[in-house]
Write a protein that holds these residues in place. Sequence first.
Motif, short mmCIF file in Angstrom:
data_model
loop_
_atom_site.label_atom_id
_atom_site.label_comp_id
_atom_site.label_asym_id
_atom_site.label_seq_id
_atom_site.Cartn_x
_atom_site.Cartn_y
_atom_site.Cartn_z
N GLU A 1 59.37 8.60 -76.25
CA GLU A 1 59.82 9.72 -77.08
C GLU A 1 60.92 8.48 -78.71
O GLU A 1 61.40 7.39 -78.16
CB GLU A 1 60.62 11.14 -77.57
N LYS A 2 60.79 8.67 -79.71
CA LYS A 2 61.46 8.42 -80.99
C LYS A 2 61.68 8.93 -81.96
O LYS A 2 60.25 9.88 -82.53
CB LYS A 2 60.58 6.46 -80.89
N LEU A 3 62.66 9.43 -82.32
CA LEU A 3 63.12 10.32 -83.29
C LEU A 3 64.34 9.89 -84.59
O LEU A 3 64.97 8.69 -83.72
CB LEU A 3 63.87 11.44 -82.35
N SER A 4 64.04 10.31 -85.97
CA SER A 4 65.35 9.88 -86.67
C SER A 4 66.60 10.34 -85.88
O SER A 4 66.44 11.30 -85.81
CB SER A 4 64.76 10.68 -87.45
N LEU A 5 67.01 9.04 -86.54
CA LEU A 5 68.98 9.84 -86.38
C LEU A 5 69.37 11.10 -87.22
O LEU A 5 70.15 11.63 -86.11
CB LEU A 5 69.70 8.29 -86.07
N ASN A 6 68.84 10.69 -88.47
CA ASN A 6 69.86 11.56 -88.43
C ASN A 6 68.52 13.08 -89.01
O ASN A 6 69.47 13.61 -88.69
CB ASN A 6 69.20 11.21 -89.98
N ASP A 7 67.35 13.49 -87.61
CA ASP A 7 66.61 14.42 -87.80
C ASP A 7 67.29 15.45 -86.52
O ASP A 7 67.91 16.33 -86.42
CB ASP A 7 65.33 14.79 -87.44
#
Length: 158
Positions: free
Chosen positions: A108-114
Amino acid sequence: MRIIWHQPKTILKPFIRKMWIVEEDNGVNIEVNAFPVGYSFINVISGSKFKISSSHKESIETTSYLAGPTISSFVLNMRLVNRALTVQFQPYALSYIVGLPANEFYDEKLSLNDFNPILAASLEEAVSSELTSLSVLEHCENILLSLCKEFCLDTRVL
């Protein structure tokens, strides 16, 4: 282009595999094929947003992201203005540092801001600051350490 390495000196030492900043004085457009490394990591870039693309996931546009252990490659399209930070974690570190079990964050890759807007803002501010890159790395270590104030370190990790 220069790479500045940092080894944590705090209780984070057993959790962070590698930590570095890439510096680029004049700015450069980069398209990078990121290959599976088996480690979770955070990437933060100063400047404009970059795009993360893979063949089997929706693209993400962000200035920082958290990636789980990967099984497939992905592409980063970015304009590196000044600095890019990478913090590569040991396999067991995610649950201690960000509260995510690695097996649930696989590929998985997530926007750190999200995921954590305060962490994203703190790291992005540090990476974009006028501090030296070594000072930024030390400051980012302290930011990550602040996430771990309450955890009880398993003696097997030590």
